[in-house]
Design an enzyme around this catalytic site. Structure first.
Site, PDB file in Angstrom:
ATOM      1  CB  CYS A   1      -2.657  -8.502 -11.593  1.00 44.67           C
ATOM      2  SG  CYS A   1      -3.194  -8.275 -10.703  1.00 44.67           S
TER       3      CYS A   1
ATOM      4  CB  CYS B   1      -7.832 -30.266 -14.815  1.00 42.64           C
ATOM      5  SG  CYS B   1      -7.849 -31.100 -13.399  1.00 42.64           S
TER       6      CYS B   1
END
Ligand code: SAM
Length: 391
Positions: free
Chosen positions: A5, A348
């Site tokens: 990327c 999370c």
């Protein structure tokens, strides 16, 4: 390992993009072990890898920004850089679903052509705040939201028609990238870091996508929470289900649109879901009807207000799935002093989980931690913690 990327190293999104996936998983396991090193008797299980480590994100939320080149101001769209000093103008992304990347390009082109100014946090001027988009994993339906800093946008009908054309030109009509079903204007007049405002205008189509998780069907709008990695969601939910005793009465706190409550409904005798977001609460109630579920109910409100009364009733198990910040002291203390037998905490953020577990440890012992990779290529880590009441 080199990353493929072009934004890697600058964009704040994927810190682990250049790392071998096996190494990334070991790094996350190690982090969890270190975070919980003070809890000597807890069983820390091997991390559950994600079925897909790339193109897994089915939701994006990108701020609009601006780049000045000479006298020209160009609208940009992407995530903040690692130092949070500017917005990286996103041309590609290896973790978000391909259609969402195509849509990012279409929306950026539209904003530039229309000359709509991005919102500037310092001067508090400008119109465009965020692009929010989600794509259904199962039906491939796509919902696009443009968050604006003011209610009035010039010629909304023409603007949205041209936006629709830009998007469909980009994703094509073959259905390869999915199908656009709705465009929403979300109005956020507040000067905070919260992306979405409370008010929405439907500019085109309908305000939701149809999504299924296992056999359960949901209508998902723009502002309601849904796990972003749908290939891993059923495994995460099965870890919770494995901990539920048949015929038990369960509280599902921070229930969102009711996905966990419904997942547990086949085993539990009764589930009650607690959620503060009115859109999520409404969606959850609709889901009961659409899925013919009769042993689940939902209560709207903050957990700190709805949970205490329920703790005095005959529930044996509490499932917690709070935002990153965790439960906070008030809710954690309330639970710590309750007579609930088992707490299944889905987190999370390992740090806020540890802080909450410290408070819960007054009357509960931490039995197991199961790390689950919901967010490959990033440092984020999901964990399912099981706590049992001390004798
Ligand atoms: C991480 S999401 C989990 C949603 C759901 N369990 C799922 O798996 O999709 C957290 C949810 O908690 C809700 N929430 C945040 N703070 C809350 C509070 N104080 N009281 C009730 N709900 C809250 C959010 O609106 C969001 O839907």
């Amino acid at each position: 390992m080199k990353s493929s990327c072009g934004h890697f190293g600058i964009c704040g999104g994927c810190t682990n993009l250049s790392m071998d996936y096996g190494k990334e998983l070991s790094k996350k396991e190690q982090f969890l072990k270190e975070t919980f090193s003070a809890f000597r008797h807890v069983e820390i299980r091997p991390i559950l890898a994600s079925p897909s480590a790339e193109l897994y994100r089915h939701k994006l939320q990108l701020p609009f920004g601006r780049r000045v080149i000479g006298k020209k101001v160009i609208t940009t769209l992407g995530l903040f850089n690692r130092e949070s000093t500017f917005i990286v103008d996103q041309n590609e992304c290896l973790i978000q679903e391909q259609a969402l990347t195509e849509i990012t390009q279409a929306v950026k082109l539209w904003a530039r052509k229309e000359g709509l100014p991005p919102y500037n946090e310092k001067s508090k001027r400008g119109i465009l705040k965020y692009l929010v988009a989600r794509k259904s994993f199962t039906t491939k339906e796509i919902l696009v939201g443009i968050v604006t800093a003011q209610e009035h946008i010039p010629h909304p009908k023409d603007l949205s028609k041209r936006l629709h054309n830009h998007i469909t030109d980009r994703i094509g009509k073959s259905g390869k990238y999915g199908k656009l079903v709705g465009i929403i204007q979300n109005i956020n007049l507040r000067h905070t870091s919260m992306a979405l405002g409370r008010e929405e205008n439907l500019l085109w189509g309908r305000p939701y996508i149809n999504e299924s998780i296992g056999k359960y069907r949901f209508r998902v709008g723009l502002s309601t929470f849904l796990q972003v990695n749908p290939s891993q969601t059923p495994s995460l939910y099965n870890l919770i289900l494995d901990e539920i005793e048949k015929g038990s009465r369960v509280i599902d706190a921070y229930s969102g649109i009711g996905t966990i409550s419904l997942w547990l409904s086949g085993v539990a005798k009764e589930v009650i879901g607690l959620e503060e977001n009115p859109n999520s609460h409404k969606t959850a109630i609709e889901a009961l009807k659409n899925n013919h579920i009769s042993n689940v109910k939902f209560r709207k409100g903050r957990v700190s207000e709805t949970l205490p009364m329920l703790l005095a009733q005959d529930y044996s198990t509490v499932v917690l799935d709070p935002p990153r910040s965790g439960l906070g002291e008030e809710v954690a203390l309330e639970l710590a002093n309750s007579r609930i037998q088992k707490i299944i905490y889905v987190s999370c953020d390992p740090i806020s989980l540890r802080d909450d577990v410290r408070i819960l440890s007054k009357n509960y012992y931490l039995s197991s931690l199961q790390p689950v990779d919901m967010f490959p290529k990033t440092d984020h880590l999901e964990t399912v913690a099981v706590l049992n009441r001390k004798a």
